[in-house]
Design an enzyme around this catalytic site. Structure first.
Site, PDB file in Angstrom:
ATOM      1  N   LYS A 156       0.841  -1.199   0.000  1.00  0.00           N
ATOM      2  CA  LYS A 156       0.000   0.000   0.000  1.00  0.00           C
ATOM      3  C   LYS A 156       0.877   1.249   0.000  1.00  0.00           C
ATOM      4  O   LYS A 156       2.014   1.212   0.462  1.00  0.00           O
ATOM      5  CB  LYS A 156      -0.877   0.019   1.270  1.00  0.00           C
ATOM      6  CG  LYS A 156      -1.986  -1.012   1.299  1.00  0.00           C
ATOM      7  CD  LYS A 156      -2.789  -0.900   2.588  1.00  0.00           C
ATOM      8  CE  LYS A 156      -3.909  -1.936   2.631  1.00  0.00           C
ATOM      9  NZ  LYS A 156      -4.952  -1.726   1.636  1.00  0.00           N
ATOM     10  N   ARG A 176     -10.111 -11.773   2.057  1.00  0.00           N
ATOM     11  CA  ARG A 176     -10.929 -12.872   1.539  1.00  0.00           C
ATOM     12  C   ARG A 176     -10.169 -14.192   1.595  1.00  0.00           C
ATOM     13  O   ARG A 176     -10.771 -15.268   1.732  1.00  0.00           O
ATOM     14  CB  ARG A 176     -11.391 -12.524   0.111  1.00  0.00           C
ATOM     15  CG  ARG A 176     -10.286 -12.362  -0.885  1.00  0.00           C
ATOM     16  CD  ARG A 176     -10.689 -11.545  -2.113  1.00  0.00           C
ATOM     17  NE  ARG A 176     -10.755 -10.114  -1.818  1.00  0.00           N
ATOM     18  CZ  ARG A 176     -11.063  -9.180  -2.720  1.00  0.00           C
ATOM     19  NH1 ARG A 176     -11.337  -9.519  -3.975  1.00  0.00           N
ATOM     20  NH2 ARG A 176     -11.089  -7.911  -2.383  1.00  0.00           N
TER      21      ARG A 176
HETATM   22  N1  BES Z   1      -8.090  -3.905   4.458  1.00  0.00           N
HETATM   23  C1  BES Z   1      -8.240  -3.506   3.113  1.00  0.00           C
HETATM   24  C2  BES Z   1      -9.552  -2.779   2.854  1.00  0.00           C
HETATM   25  C3  BES Z   1      -9.689  -1.415   3.470  1.00  0.00           C
HETATM   26  C4  BES Z   1      -9.273  -0.299   2.789  1.00  0.00           C
HETATM   27  C5  BES Z   1     -10.314  -1.264   4.675  1.00  0.00           C
HETATM   28  C6  BES Z   1      -9.462   0.936   3.340  1.00  0.00           C
HETATM   29  C7  BES Z   1     -10.491  -0.023   5.231  1.00  0.00           C
HETATM   30  C8  BES Z   1     -10.066   1.091   4.543  1.00  0.00           C
HETATM   31  C9  BES Z   1      -8.203  -4.720   2.205  1.00  0.00           C
HETATM   32  O1  BES Z   1      -7.397  -5.748   2.627  1.00  0.00           O
HETATM   33  C10 BES Z   1      -7.652  -4.267   0.898  1.00  0.00           C
HETATM   34  O2  BES Z   1      -6.531  -3.883   0.854  1.00  0.00           O
HETATM   35  N2  BES Z   1      -8.498  -4.298  -0.129  1.00  0.00           N
HETATM   36  C11 BES Z   1      -8.110  -3.863  -1.412  1.00  0.00           C
HETATM   37  C12 BES Z   1      -8.627  -4.867  -2.408  1.00  0.00           C
HETATM   38  C13 BES Z   1      -8.105  -4.657  -3.786  1.00  0.00           C
HETATM   39  C14 BES Z   1      -6.642  -4.989  -3.836  1.00  0.00           C
HETATM   40  C15 BES Z   1      -8.884  -5.528  -4.717  1.00  0.00           C
HETATM   41  C16 BES Z   1      -8.736  -2.494  -1.644  1.00  0.00           C
HETATM   42  O3  BES Z   1      -9.858  -2.275  -1.212  1.00  0.00           O
HETATM   43  O4  BES Z   1      -8.075  -1.646  -2.222  1.00  0.00           O
HETATM   44 MN    MN Z   2      -5.405  -5.531   1.969  1.00  0.00          MN
END
Ligand code: BES
Ligand code: MN
Ligand code: ZN
Length: 493
Positions: free
Chosen positions: A270, A344
């Protein structure tokens, strides 16, 4: 917060005194009596403040005449006949917010003579205490140089004019919410899979059975999806199982939580800005833990099992790579396109295991799963995906009643095919569009036939950047009250 119930206001009471006043109505009950004692001070103050009794609005009067109270708080009730449980919680919240750092150690809330409200007085009093307890929560433990004026001072609330008969269950729920907020607030160097389990066990009420699976056991079970996420971390993944058996031999309801104790994204790392927020990527596990503690603490007549998948998602020489193919416990294979879609991968193995182990008819999972959910619904409600309309309706109703609101999102074959992979049974991400839905479709592929399942994407709800009526900024404890109510209304004997 210490809550007491008393029959009368003692003549030498200390601290603040609170009374309520209905919308567009003359002062009545305790407020009217106090106005008499103070020579009309209350009526003059509410008029000067242009107070009209709006729900949870507040007027503060210092050094009231002929009283030992240091100050009086007049709190708006809204229309009396519309004053329900939620209204009294907000009144309690408003009192706590006003006084928490005021220097007052205690407040006496005088409900004597309160009439015409939409619920029994004992219930109103307990709701008020509940709201105050929830709003007074703080996570100050790492401040060592806080100014006296910033420190919480309020320790006790005495409610006068109502008995404590409705108190105990709500106190158990408030304690569950506080536990969840603690777990979510703690940084990831303090709460990681092992310490999450220790914390949950340390405060477990009597009768809440706790079991833990480590990586050796998960390897034996073939949980390749969950274990793939954990490869980059030095912290051992854990599955926390909390069993509450208060309902005889009824089939247990299974609640599952995503517990990614820190989500860097892994190799699909990230951006730096805001990454610290990902300490609360265990908010689903936190909610399930708080709910199980609440149900156990109030001795609920129901069988519920909480299962939390606890993992840290880190980049490392040992971490899984984009393009890796893993085999889940179900036997289905997954192409890991993006290591940041890790929630997931954790849930699919935990949910599969829970279905094999406990043969539930109902599974509800909670997860801070997708940023796309926050784009869809903001921070007002969580999304609910369900394969059963009645289950969705039960959860949405529990959400409406508790303020942990839910909005139904779609599932369908047209979304499902978006996660087909050319090399494996599925891939762990679909296109950017509809990202919350394809995440839910992924989980749906691990739900056994006949099992009623709902998935709550709480990404926008676990944390709040601004103070609210029942929650200061920070961890919200979202999901605890919702799950407790859902279980109480639909499964408790
Ligand atoms: N934990 C994150 C989702 C999240 C993002 C929660 C912001 C709270 C605030 C999750 O694991 C994630 O990183 N999801 C990605 C999925 C994507 C790579 C398909 C996302 O939402 O960007
Ligand atoms: Mn994630
Ligand atoms: Zn995550």
């Amino acid at each position: 917060m210490l809550i007491n119930y008393a029959a009368t206001v003692s003549a030498d009471m200390m601290g603040a005194l609170a009374v309520v006043a209905a919308k567009d109505a003359p002062l009545s009950g305790a407020a009217l009596a106090l106005d008499g004692v103070t020579g009309g001070q209350i009526a003059r103050a509410v008029s000067a403040a242009r107070f009209d009794g709006d729900a949870a609005s507040v007027v503060e009067i210092f050094a009231p005449a002929n009283s030992t109270a240091t100050r009086v708080i007049v709190v708006g009730l809204g229309k009396a006949d519309a004053a329900d449980a939620a209204a009294f919680e907000k009144i309690g919240g408003a009192i706590a917010a006003k006084l928490i750092t005021s220097g007052e150690k205690s407040v006496t809330v005088d409900l004597t003579g309160l009439e015409g409200v939409g619920l029994p007085l004992a219930e109103a009093a307990a709701r008020l205490a509940h709201g105050a307890t929830l709003r007074a929560y703080r996570f100050d433990k790492y401040h060592t140089t806080m100014k006296a004026s910033q420190k919480a001072t309020l320790e006790a609330i005495t409610i006068v004019g109502a008995d404590d008969s409705a108190h105990a269950n709500l106190a158990a729920i408030a304690a569950g919410v506080a536990l969840t907020r603690d777990l979510v607030s703690e940084p990831a160097n303090i709460i990681y899979p092992e310490s999450f389990v220790e914390r949950a066990a340390a405060v477990a009420p009597p009768g809440l059975a706790i079991e833990v699976l480590g990586e050796a056991e998960m390897t034996r079970l073939g949980m390749g999806a969950l274990l793939g996420v954990s490869l980059g971390s030095d912290r051992e993944a854990k599955i926390l199982v909390m069993r509450w058996n208060g309902g005889g031999d009824a089939v247990p309801v299974v609640l599952v939580g995503k517990g990614v104790t820190f989500d860097t994204g892994g190799i699909s790392i990230k951006p730096a800005a805001g990454m610290e927020d990902m300490k609360w990527d265990m908010g689903g596990a936190g909610a399930v833990t708080g709910a199980l503690h609440a149900l156990a603490a109030r001795n609920a007549k129901v069988n519920v099992i909480g299962v939390c998948g606890l993992v840290e998602n880190m980049p490392d020489g040992k971490a899984q790579r984009p393009g890796d193919v893993v085999t889940s416990m179900s036997g289905q294979t997954i192409e890991v396109i993006n290591t940041d879609a890790e929630g997931r991968l954790v849930l699919c193995d935990v949910i599969w295991w829970a279905q094999e182990q406990f043969k539930p008819e109902v599974v509800v999972d909670l997860a801070t799963l997708t940023g796309a959910m926050v784009v869809s619904l903001g921070h007002e409600q969580a999304g609910i995906f369900a394969n059963d309309d009645a289950l969705a309706a039960q959860l949405i109703a529990a959400g409406a009643a508790t303020g942990d609101r839910l909005w139904r999102m779609p599932l369908g074959a047209e979304y499902d095919k978006l996660i087909d992979s050319p090399i494996a049974d599925m891939k762990n991400v679909g296109p950017r569009e509809g990202g919350s839905i394809t995440a839910a479709q992924f989980i749906a592929r691990f739900i056994k036939p006949g099992v009623k399942w709902a998935h709550l994407d709480i990404a926008g709800m676990a944390w709040t950047a601004k103070d609210g009526p029942l929650c200061a900024k920070g961890a919200t404890g979202y999901g605890v009250r919702l799950l407790e109510k859902f279980v109480a209304d639909n499964f408790e004997g």
